[in-house]
Scaffold this motif. Structure first.
Motif, PDB file in Angstrom:
ATOM      1  N   LEU A 155     -12.696   4.677   4.551  1.00  0.00           N
ATOM      2  CA  LEU A 155     -11.414   3.991   4.383  1.00  0.00           C
ATOM      3  C   LEU A 155     -11.029   3.235   5.648  1.00  0.00           C
ATOM      4  O   LEU A 155     -10.593   2.073   5.587  1.00  0.00           O
ATOM      5  CB  LEU A 155     -10.326   5.005   4.033  1.00  0.00           C
ATOM      6  CG  LEU A 155     -10.128   5.376   2.562  1.00  0.00           C
ATOM      7  CD1 LEU A 155      -9.102   6.494   2.440  1.00  0.00           C
ATOM      8  CD2 LEU A 155      -9.698   4.172   1.759  1.00  0.00           C
ATOM      9  N   ARG A 156     -11.186   3.879   6.800  1.00  0.00           N
ATOM     10  CA  ARG A 156     -10.854   3.223   8.061  1.00  0.00           C
ATOM     11  C   ARG A 156     -11.735   1.992   8.286  1.00  0.00           C
ATOM     12  O   ARG A 156     -11.246   0.934   8.697  1.00  0.00           O
ATOM     13  CB  ARG A 156     -11.037   4.190   9.235  1.00  0.00           C
ATOM     14  CG  ARG A 156     -10.138   5.400   9.228  1.00  0.00           C
ATOM     15  CD  ARG A 156     -10.058   6.028  10.614  1.00  0.00           C
ATOM     16  NE  ARG A 156     -11.362   6.221  11.221  1.00  0.00           N
ATOM     17  CZ  ARG A 156     -12.089   7.324  11.123  1.00  0.00           C
ATOM     18  NH1 ARG A 156     -11.634   8.326  10.379  1.00  0.00           N
ATOM     19  NH2 ARG A 156     -13.238   7.454  11.738  1.00  0.00           N
TER      20      ARG A 156
ATOM     21  N   PRO B 198      -0.681  -6.049   9.128  1.00  0.00           N
ATOM     22  CA  PRO B 198      -0.070  -4.877   9.787  1.00  0.00           C
ATOM     23  C   PRO B 198      -0.146  -3.610   8.959  1.00  0.00           C
ATOM     24  O   PRO B 198      -0.224  -2.509   9.519  1.00  0.00           O
ATOM     25  CB  PRO B 198       1.377  -5.324  10.031  1.00  0.00           C
ATOM     26  CG  PRO B 198       1.607  -6.446   9.085  1.00  0.00           C
ATOM     27  CD  PRO B 198       0.300  -7.130   8.914  1.00  0.00           C
ATOM     28  N   GLU B 199      -0.132  -3.733   7.637  1.00  0.00           N
ATOM     29  CA  GLU B 199      -0.219  -2.538   6.794  1.00  0.00           C
ATOM     30  C   GLU B 199      -1.608  -1.907   6.885  1.00  0.00           C
ATOM     31  O   GLU B 199      -1.746  -0.684   6.936  1.00  0.00           O
ATOM     32  CB  GLU B 199       0.099  -2.906   5.346  1.00  0.00           C
ATOM     33  CG  GLU B 199       1.530  -3.367   5.133  1.00  0.00           C
ATOM     34  CD  GLU B 199       2.539  -2.329   5.582  1.00  0.00           C
ATOM     35  OE1 GLU B 199       2.646  -1.292   4.916  1.00  0.00           O
ATOM     36  OE2 GLU B 199       3.190  -2.536   6.623  1.00  0.00           O
ATOM     37  N   LEU B 200      -2.633  -2.733   6.924  1.00  0.00           N
ATOM     38  CA  LEU B 200      -3.987  -2.211   7.080  1.00  0.00           C
ATOM     39  C   LEU B 200      -4.172  -1.590   8.462  1.00  0.00           C
ATOM     40  O   LEU B 200      -4.851  -0.570   8.610  1.00  0.00           O
ATOM     41  CB  LEU B 200      -5.007  -3.324   6.859  1.00  0.00           C
ATOM     42  CG  LEU B 200      -5.129  -3.840   5.417  1.00  0.00           C
ATOM     43  CD1 LEU B 200      -5.984  -5.094   5.376  1.00  0.00           C
ATOM     44  CD2 LEU B 200      -5.712  -2.762   4.504  1.00  0.00           C
ATOM     45  N   ALA B 201      -3.579  -2.212   9.483  1.00  0.00           N
ATOM     46  CA  ALA B 201      -3.657  -1.648  10.840  1.00  0.00           C
ATOM     47  C   ALA B 201      -2.946  -0.297  10.900  1.00  0.00           C
ATOM     48  O   ALA B 201      -3.435   0.648  11.541  1.00  0.00           O
ATOM     49  CB  ALA B 201      -3.052  -2.625  11.843  1.00  0.00           C
ATOM     50  N   TRP B 202      -1.800  -0.200  10.243  1.00  0.00           N
ATOM     51  CA  TRP B 202      -1.093   1.093  10.191  1.00  0.00           C
ATOM     52  C   TRP B 202      -1.947   2.151   9.523  1.00  0.00           C
ATOM     53  O   TRP B 202      -2.046   3.293  10.011  1.00  0.00           O
ATOM     54  CB  TRP B 202       0.222   0.918   9.432  1.00  0.00           C
ATOM     55  CG  TRP B 202       0.779   2.204   8.898  1.00  0.00           C
ATOM     56  CD1 TRP B 202       1.425   3.173   9.611  1.00  0.00           C
ATOM     57  CD2 TRP B 202       0.711   2.669   7.541  1.00  0.00           C
ATOM     58  NE1 TRP B 202       1.770   4.224   8.773  1.00  0.00           N
ATOM     59  CE2 TRP B 202       1.346   3.938   7.509  1.00  0.00           C
ATOM     60  CE3 TRP B 202       0.190   2.145   6.362  1.00  0.00           C
ATOM     61  CZ2 TRP B 202       1.462   4.686   6.336  1.00  0.00           C
ATOM     62  CZ3 TRP B 202       0.305   2.879   5.191  1.00  0.00           C
ATOM     63  CH2 TRP B 202       0.934   4.136   5.177  1.00  0.00           C
ATOM     64  N   LEU B 203      -2.584   1.803   8.423  1.00  0.00           N
ATOM     65  CA  LEU B 203      -3.377   2.776   7.683  1.00  0.00           C
ATOM     66  C   LEU B 203      -4.581   3.238   8.499  1.00  0.00           C
ATOM     67  O   LEU B 203      -4.827   4.450   8.640  1.00  0.00           O
ATOM     68  CB  LEU B 203      -3.839   2.166   6.361  1.00  0.00           C
ATOM     69  CG  LEU B 203      -4.766   3.033   5.515  1.00  0.00           C
ATOM     70  CD1 LEU B 203      -4.078   4.335   5.126  1.00  0.00           C
ATOM     71  CD2 LEU B 203      -5.227   2.278   4.270  1.00  0.00           C
ATOM     72  N   SER B 204      -5.347   2.307   9.051  1.00  0.00           N
ATOM     73  CA  SER B 204      -6.536   2.692   9.810  1.00  0.00           C
ATOM     74  C   SER B 204      -6.162   3.485  11.058  1.00  0.00           C
ATOM     75  O   SER B 204      -6.856   4.446  11.422  1.00  0.00           O
ATOM     76  CB  SER B 204      -7.344   1.448  10.191  1.00  0.00           C
ATOM     77  OG  SER B 204      -6.573   0.581  11.004  1.00  0.00           O
ATOM     78  N   GLY B 205      -5.069   3.113  11.698  1.00  0.00           N
ATOM     79  CA  GLY B 205      -4.630   3.859  12.878  1.00  0.00           C
ATOM     80  C   GLY B 205      -4.189   5.272  12.540  1.00  0.00           C
ATOM     81  O   GLY B 205      -4.492   6.217  13.271  1.00  0.00           O
TER      82      GLY B 205
ATOM     83  N   PHE C  30       1.583   3.418   1.256  1.00  0.00           N
ATOM     84  CA  PHE C  30       0.137   3.372   1.065  1.00  0.00           C
ATOM     85  C   PHE C  30      -0.216   2.874  -0.331  1.00  0.00           C
ATOM     86  O   PHE C  30      -1.166   2.100  -0.500  1.00  0.00           O
ATOM     87  CB  PHE C  30      -0.471   4.758   1.289  1.00  0.00           C
ATOM     88  CG  PHE C  30      -1.920   4.827   0.885  1.00  0.00           C
ATOM     89  CD1 PHE C  30      -2.904   4.243   1.662  1.00  0.00           C
ATOM     90  CD2 PHE C  30      -2.291   5.449  -0.295  1.00  0.00           C
ATOM     91  CE1 PHE C  30      -4.233   4.285   1.291  1.00  0.00           C
ATOM     92  CE2 PHE C  30      -3.614   5.501  -0.682  1.00  0.00           C
ATOM     93  CZ  PHE C  30      -4.595   4.916   0.110  1.00  0.00           C
ATOM     94  N   HIS C  31       0.522   3.315  -1.331  1.00  0.00           N
ATOM     95  CA  HIS C  31       0.218   2.878  -2.699  1.00  0.00           C
ATOM     96  C   HIS C  31       0.382   1.368  -2.830  1.00  0.00           C
ATOM     97  O   HIS C  31      -0.372   0.723  -3.580  1.00  0.00           O
ATOM     98  CB  HIS C  31       1.112   3.614  -3.692  1.00  0.00           C
ATOM     99  CG  HIS C  31       0.732   5.055  -3.883  1.00  0.00           C
ATOM    100  ND1 HIS C  31      -0.485   5.448  -4.396  1.00  0.00           N
ATOM    101  CD2 HIS C  31       1.407   6.201  -3.608  1.00  0.00           C
ATOM    102  CE1 HIS C  31      -0.547   6.765  -4.452  1.00  0.00           C
ATOM    103  NE2 HIS C  31       0.588   7.247  -3.980  1.00  0.00           N
ATOM    104  N   ALA C  32       1.347   0.809  -2.113  1.00  0.00           N
ATOM    105  CA  ALA C  32       1.507  -0.644  -2.134  1.00  0.00           C
ATOM    106  C   ALA C  32       0.298  -1.332  -1.511  1.00  0.00           C
ATOM    107  O   ALA C  32      -0.187  -2.355  -2.017  1.00  0.00           O
ATOM    108  CB  ALA C  32       2.788  -1.035  -1.396  1.00  0.00           C
ATOM    109  N   VAL C  33      -0.209  -0.757  -0.417  1.00  0.00           N
ATOM    110  CA  VAL C  33      -1.403  -1.312   0.217  1.00  0.00           C
ATOM    111  C   VAL C  33      -2.603  -1.198  -0.724  1.00  0.00           C
ATOM    112  O   VAL C  33      -3.384  -2.154  -0.878  1.00  0.00           O
ATOM    113  CB  VAL C  33      -1.693  -0.598   1.553  1.00  0.00           C
ATOM    114  CG1 VAL C  33      -3.008  -1.084   2.152  1.00  0.00           C
ATOM    115  CG2 VAL C  33      -0.555  -0.815   2.535  1.00  0.00           C
TER     116      VAL C  33
END
Length: 388
Positions: free
Chosen positions: A77-78, A105-112, A219-222
């Motif tokens: 996922l990351r 930014p949403e993907l960066a938040w998730l991977s971080g 996360f569900h929105a992403v």
């Protein structure tokens, strides 16, 4: 029939080169430059990988049991989130601006968020191995670090004597602990116990944060947007025929400029202890001189992702960039480990031997930072990055 002689200087009789004349019968067309279609295919593939990893993560219980499959799924996922985010950054002129700026930014938040737990575990392992090496011990005793010194360790890292035996001769120390006492010093043992307690707590919190993030509406929105991306990429009207190479080359130029700004001349001399400057600063913020090196690591990653977009699975392997990336990864790991040791040393009321061991550990990791910079300088060899 007389053979006609062609004058290459005469435009009327000159024969065009087949490579430059793709429309000529029997000619070999030159390679077509990658366009927006290649970018769309790459983004769809990464979105599909994201959805596959998400499904695996849910099938393994969302990582609640910490199984190997769930760890692999979180890692996948990351990786896919970083590649999508990096490609949106490099090729943003070819993508819908509003969608791209909202997605990145949403993907960066998730991977971080997903990376925190792995980072804590890797940091603890690195620091404990360094303590073993510095204390002359090949491995930790089977017991806890506290039992090796005949006591328990409090939250502040101080040793409390164990209860005396019936004979009044002090605690019964196992034979294995007695054998390891000469290798694992008292300060190193208590420092290891303190680090293990703090970083294990941080890892537990990171795990809970990741689980909460994966169950959140954010996360569900992403995930919904990534699902749409797997079938439809919001390219601009001009992207289908646009050449990707100038944008990829710009990513390489940004990397080259960032590397040029690094003190590579200093890093080219081993054991210069430059990474120990400001080592006694009371500021708990990250080491001030590490920032530019971390930035180069991120730019190198973007450059590598751009190459994947251009060449797909057939991307050429640049050993120099691979080695440079490994050196920068080690630089990041050692820098963060040194910060963790310094943070543990600020624990109130720890024993002097514990503080001393943590100080030695901090200095050791800062020397590892310097060694990583030296390795990067050697691998880079002051050569400009070519177009991916």
């Amino acid at each position: 029939m007389a053979q006609q002689h062609l004058d290459p200087t005469d435009p009327a009789t000159a024969r065009p080169s087949p490579a430059l004349d793709p429309g000529r019968a029997g000619g070999t067309p030159g390679p077509r430059p990658p366009t927006g279609d290649a970018l769309a295919g790459y983004l769809r593939a990464q979105a599909t990988e994201f959805l596959r990893a998400l499904r695996l993560h849910r099938e393994t219980g969302n990582g609640q049991n910490g199984t190997e499959d769930s760890v692999d799924a979180a890692r996948a996922l990351r990786h896919s989130a970083r590649r999508i985010s990096g490609s949106l950054h490099t090729f943003r002129p070819l993508l819908d601006a509003d969608w791209s700026e909202e997605m990145r930014p949403e993907l960066a938040w998730l991977s971080g968020t997903l990376a925190l737990e792995h980072a804590c575990a890797a940091r603890l392992e690195r620091l404990l191995l360094a303590l073993h090496r510095l204390s002359g011990s090949a491995a930790f005793p089977a017991q806890s670090a506290a039992s090796a010194v005949g006591g328990r360790v409090t939250g502040a890292g101080r040793s409390v004597p164990a209860p005396a035996t019936a004979a009044g001769r002090g605690p019964a120390v196992p034979a294995t602990a007695t054998a390891d006492r000469g290798n694992l010093t008292v300060g190193a043992a208590k420092a290891g116990a303190l680090l293990e307690r703090q970083l294990t707590l941080a890892r537990t919190r990171a795990h809970s944060t990741a689980l909460q993030a994966l169950g959140s509406s954010r996360f569900h929105a992403v995930a919904d947007k990534v699902a749409v991306l797997a079938s439809e990429v919001p390219l601009t009207p001009a992207a289908s025929g646009a050449d990707l190479r100038p944008l990829a080359a710009a990513a390489g130029e940004r990397l080259t400029d960032a590397v040029t700004a690094l003190p590579l001349v200093t890093a080219g001399h081993p054991y210069n202890a430059e990474a120990l400057i400001h080592g006694l600063s009371p500021d708990p913020a990250p080491h001030p001189q590490d920032g530019p090196w971390h930035q180069v690591r991120l730019l190198l990653r973007l450059h590598r992702y751009a190459g994947e977009v251009l060449h797909g699975d057939g991307a050429p392997l640049d050993v120099r960039l691979l080695t440079a990336g490994q050196a920068l990864n080690l630089h990041r790991d050692a820098s963060e480990a040194a910060a963790a040791a310094a943070s543990a040393a600020r624990t109130p009321r720890i024993a002097p031997a514990t503080a001393y061991a943590l100080g030695v550990l901090h200095a050791d990791q800062r020397h590892e930072v310097e060694a990583a910079r030296f390795a990067f300088q050697q691998s880079w060899q002051k050569q400009a990055v070519g177009t991916p």
